[in-house]
Design an enzyme around this catalytic site. Structure first.
Site, PDB file in Angstrom:
ATOM      1  N   SER A  22      43.870  22.275  52.150  1.00 26.72           N
ATOM      2  CA  SER A  22      44.349  23.207  51.249  1.00 26.72           C
ATOM      3  C   SER A  22      44.783  22.630  50.075  1.00 26.72           C
ATOM      4  CB  SER A  22      45.894  23.661  51.852  1.00 26.72           C
ATOM      5  OG  SER A  22      46.612  22.412  52.128  1.00 26.72           O
ATOM      6  N   ASN A 109      56.715  19.821  57.437  1.00 22.52           N
ATOM      7  CA  ASN A 109      57.253  21.269  57.569  1.00 22.52           C
ATOM      8  C   ASN A 109      58.380  21.469  56.833  1.00 22.52           C
ATOM      9  OD1 ASN A 109      55.084  21.486  59.389  1.00 22.52           O
ATOM     10  ND2 ASN A 109      56.596  21.867  61.292  1.00 22.52           N
ATOM     11  N   THR A 154      56.994  64.948  29.997  1.00 26.97           N
ATOM     12  CA  THR A 154      57.010  64.590  31.414  1.00 26.97           C
ATOM     13  C   THR A 154      56.157  65.349  32.230  1.00 26.97           C
ATOM     14  OG1 THR A 154      58.706  66.546  31.849  1.00 26.97           O
ATOM     15  CG2 THR A 154      59.692  64.567  31.156  1.00 26.97           C
ATOM     16  N   HIS A 155      55.575  65.103  33.344  1.00 26.31           N
ATOM     17  CA  HIS A 155      54.368  65.615  34.094  1.00 26.31           C
ATOM     18  C   HIS A 155      53.241  65.637  33.103  1.00 26.31           C
ATOM     19  CE1 HIS A 155      57.398  67.676  36.819  1.00 26.31           C
ATOM     20  NE2 HIS A 155      58.097  67.749  35.596  1.00 26.31           N
ATOM     21  N   SER A 276      31.481  46.944  23.368  1.00 32.12           N
ATOM     22  CA  SER A 276      30.438  47.539  24.527  1.00 32.12           C
ATOM     23  C   SER A 276      29.165  46.667  24.045  1.00 32.12           C
ATOM     24  CB  SER A 276      30.337  49.018  24.595  1.00 32.12           C
ATOM     25  OG  SER A 276      29.011  49.261  25.124  1.00 32.12           O
ATOM     26  N   LYS A 282      31.774  51.358  20.202  1.00 35.66           N
ATOM     27  CA  LYS A 282      33.086  51.233  21.114  1.00 35.66           C
ATOM     28  C   LYS A 282      34.139  50.183  20.728  1.00 35.66           C
ATOM     29  CE  LYS A 282      33.157  52.677  25.007  1.00 35.66           C
ATOM     30  NZ  LYS A 282      34.371  53.692  25.469  1.00 35.66           N
ATOM     31  N   ASN A 284      37.235  48.832  22.949  1.00 38.11           N
ATOM     32  CA  ASN A 284      37.874  49.379  24.502  1.00 38.11           C
ATOM     33  C   ASN A 284      38.961  48.228  24.586  1.00 38.11           C
ATOM     34  OD1 ASN A 284      35.586  51.053  25.183  1.00 38.11           O
ATOM     35  ND2 ASN A 284      34.491  49.227  25.657  1.00 38.11           N
ATOM     36  N   GLU A 289      43.689  47.315  30.193  1.00 42.70           N
ATOM     37  CA  GLU A 289      42.991  47.584  31.654  1.00 42.70           C
ATOM     38  C   GLU A 289      42.819  46.542  32.551  1.00 42.70           C
ATOM     39  OE1 GLU A 289      38.878  49.862  30.826  1.00 42.70           O
ATOM     40  OE2 GLU A 289      39.681  49.381  28.710  1.00 42.70           O
ATOM     41  N   TYR A 316      57.682  26.691  62.563  1.00 46.63           N
ATOM     42  CA  TYR A 316      56.452  26.511  61.882  1.00 46.63           C
ATOM     43  C   TYR A 316      55.211  26.898  62.620  1.00 46.63           C
ATOM     44  CZ  TYR A 316      52.805  24.715  58.725  1.00 46.63           C
ATOM     45  OH  TYR A 316      51.766  24.422  57.857  1.00 46.63           O
ATOM     46  N   GLN A 321      50.812  28.009  56.009  1.00 46.65           N
ATOM     47  CA  GLN A 321      49.994  27.708  55.022  1.00 46.65           C
ATOM     48  C   GLN A 321      49.217  28.571  53.910  1.00 46.65           C
ATOM     49  OE1 GLN A 321      47.640  24.116  55.406  1.00 46.65           O
ATOM     50  NE2 GLN A 321      45.665  25.174  55.028  1.00 46.65           N
ATOM     51  N   LYS A 324      50.868  30.157  50.157  1.00 49.14           N
ATOM     52  CA  LYS A 324      50.549  29.797  48.681  1.00 49.14           C
ATOM     53  C   LYS A 324      49.407  30.487  48.188  1.00 49.14           C
ATOM     54  CE  LYS A 324      51.012  25.579  50.539  1.00 49.14           C
ATOM     55  NZ  LYS A 324      52.054  25.920  51.862  1.00 49.14           N
TER      56      LYS A 324
HETATM   57  N1  ARG Z   1      49.306  22.157  54.483  1.00 45.27           N
HETATM   58  C1  ARG Z   1      50.456  22.778  55.289  1.00 45.27           C
HETATM   59  C2  ARG Z   1      51.268  23.963  54.754  1.00 45.27           C
HETATM   60  O1  ARG Z   1      50.992  24.521  53.840  1.00 45.27           O
HETATM   61  C3  ARG Z   1      51.358  21.558  55.213  1.00 45.27           C
HETATM   62  C4  ARG Z   1      52.117  21.543  56.409  1.00 45.27           C
HETATM   63  C5  ARG Z   1      51.290  21.192  57.784  1.00 45.27           C
HETATM   64  N2  ARG Z   1      52.281  21.049  58.821  1.00 45.27           N
HETATM   65  C6  ARG Z   1      51.544  20.876  59.986  1.00 45.27           C
HETATM   66  N3  ARG Z   1      52.358  20.775  61.100  1.00 45.27           N
HETATM   67  N4  ARG Z   1      50.197  21.058  60.155  1.00 45.27           N
HETATM   68  O2  ARG Z   1      51.958  24.852  55.325  1.00 45.27           O
END
Ligand code: ARG
Length: 480
Positions: A22, A109, A154-155, A276, A282, A284, A289, A316, A321, A324
């Site tokens: 990650s 964790n 409105t509408h 365009s 054009k 745009n 958008e 956990y 993970q 994120k």
């Molecule tokens: N990269 C992990 C996450 O975002 C970190 C925690 C990993 N913990 C574990 N017990 N493998 O959650």
């Protein structure tokens, strides 16, 4: 060397390593990770788990790594899975075996969720500034277009005349609530998870309160299981971001219609429109958008995060993970969209005459005329009916309401079943009174309530918004 490799005899399959990695995503939390580690070192030192000289070594090493991260010279190693293991390994490379004491009483964790809360806090502070900047641009346009009249719909059908400034301030209200929602969610995540360990709490007498305060949290989390496995705060930030994007998308939608020649209400600056590749004619509204389009993605980010959480037992699970990527995507997209919309609004040109001319279509002063009859004692339903007849008459003659002659007005009133209306038909001043009520300017002025579009109310609201924004922007110093 895997930092967790003790019990493993075989190497991790490279597909598994690649699948679980990650660091490409979570590297953006490196400074937060290091700040959390420095606070943790202080906590370990306070209870004698590391000696003062070891603590100094750890702190200095972490600070040096922080500087490397900030200057972009930190050497990331993708083989090291995530941001936490990268920082710890880099620390070991720099200061040697004492780095092995850093992870005492801590798990990834509680570490990852601390990092994420710290990241979120600074990211929301940044978003707040950007939201305020868009409000500033909207109020700036409202100030430039103080008297500009817009046919309110409105509408999507002509409804009543409003001031363009009033319309723009509606978005300022939405953005203010967006700021409030982001801050509100943040307040609930203002607790430090450090000391929660992997699930059960750290096995050392750490002063969690002191660590929490050192990191700027109001206190420690109350339950180690909840602290390591809850992602409410992620969902709340995503929900607030998705809603803010929906607001931007509505504004973007209006810009696309208003800039089309069919409307001709506004002209986008060249800097905030594109051409365009095939059609030389054009111009745009692509940026608007794209804001509208990316709103779909951010709504998807919210959905993805809810779906990730729904089946997870305590505590956990590695699924977490996946919190994120959607969070980072959504908040990054919101930041960029706010900036684009702020620039677009600040450089927009309004065709006042075109907007004003459109206000003469659709009999949008009809409600004001009915209100005028009510002020003479006619029940609203009867007034509504009579003015409906007048609209039909005007439509047939292809004229505006204020162009109807006395005879037409008197005839409609005389035909009313309401005795007050019929009586008004006999009074010589009635037609003039109704005609006076039927101009766009009179209709506007008549909506003179708190929150209404009467010019004096809108002028007050614009001044109030301006004062608030200047005060808040002043409080946080000049923008870069
Ligand atoms: N990269 C992990 C996450 O975002 C970190 C925690 C990993 N913990 C574990 N017990 N493998 O959650």
């Amino acid at each position: 060397m895997r930092l967790w490799g003790g019990r493993f005899a075989e190497e991790t399959d490279e597909r598994v390593a690649a699948f679980g990695r990650s660091v490409e995503t979570d590297a953006v939390m490196a400074v937060d990770d290091i700040d959390g580690s420095i606070a943790h070192v202080d906590g370990l030192a306070a209870v004698g788990l590391v000696a003062p000289d070891e603590a100094a070594l750890l702190r200095d090493g972490l600070r040096a790594l922080r500087a490397e991260v900030e200057s972009g010279t930190f050497a990331w190693d993708p083989a090291l899975e995530d941001v936490h293991l990268n920082v710890e390994a880099a620390l070991a490379a720099r200061i040697g075996s004492v780095a092995g004491k850093l992870h005492t009483g801590r798990s990834r964790n509680d570490q990852v969720v601390t990092d994420l809360r710290l990241w979120l806090r600074r990211t929301i502070a940044d978003l707040d500034t950007r939201l305020l900047r868009l409000e500033d641009a909207l109020v700036g346009l409202a100030e430039r277009e103080r008297d500009t009249i817009l046919p309110g719909t409105t509408h999507i059908q002509p409804a009543q005349p409003i001031l363009l400034a009033h319309h723009l301030l509606a978005y300022v209200e939405m953005l203010e609530r967006d700021r409030g929602r982001l801050a509100d969610g943040l307040a609930r995540s203002d607790r430090s998870p450090l000391g929660s360990g992997a699930i059960a709490g750290a096995g050392y007498p750490l002063d969690r309160d002191a660590t929490a305060r050192a990191l700027g949290f109001s206190g420690p989390t109350a339950n180690s299981i909840d602290a390591t496995s809850d992602r409410d705060f992620v969902v709340e930030a995503l929900a607030a971001a998705a809603l803010a994007m929906v607001h931007l998308s509505r504004l973007a939608e209006e810009v696309t219609w208003w800039s089309s020649p069919r409307f001709g209400y506004v002209r986008l600056s060249d800097a905030f429109s594109t051409g365009s590749s095939m059609m030389p004619n054009k111009k745009n509204p692509d940026p608007a958008e794209l804001v509208r389009g990316r709103t779909g993605r951010v709504i998807g980010d919210l959905t993805a995060s809810l779906a990730t959480l729904k089946g997870l037992p305590l505590a956990y699970q590695r699924d977490l993970q996946e919190d994120k990527p959607p969070l980072f995507d959504a908040l990054g997209t919101l930041a960029a969209s706010l900036d684009v919309m702020a620039g677009l609004v600040a450089t927009l040109t309004v065709d006042r005459a075109q907007m004003r001319a459109a206000a003469d279509e659709g009999y949008i002063t009809a409600t004001a005329v009915a209100d005028a009859l009510v002020r003479e004692g006619v029940p609203f339903r009867a007034a509504h009916h009579a003015v409906g007849r007048l609209v039909a008459e005007a439509e047939e003659r292809r004229v505006t309401l204020d162009a109807l002659d006395d005879l037409a007005i008197v005839r409609v009133l005389a035909a009313s079943e309401d005795p007050v209306a019929a009586d008004l038909a006999l009074r010589p001043e009635t037609a003039a009174l109704m005609r006076a009520a039927s101009t766009v300017e009179a209709a506007l002025a008549s909506c003179d309530v708190v929150g209404g579009t009467a010019p004096r109310r809108v002028a007050g609201a614009v001044a109030e918004a301006r004062a608030r924004i200047d005060r808040e922007r002043g409080d946080r110093g000049p923008t870069p």
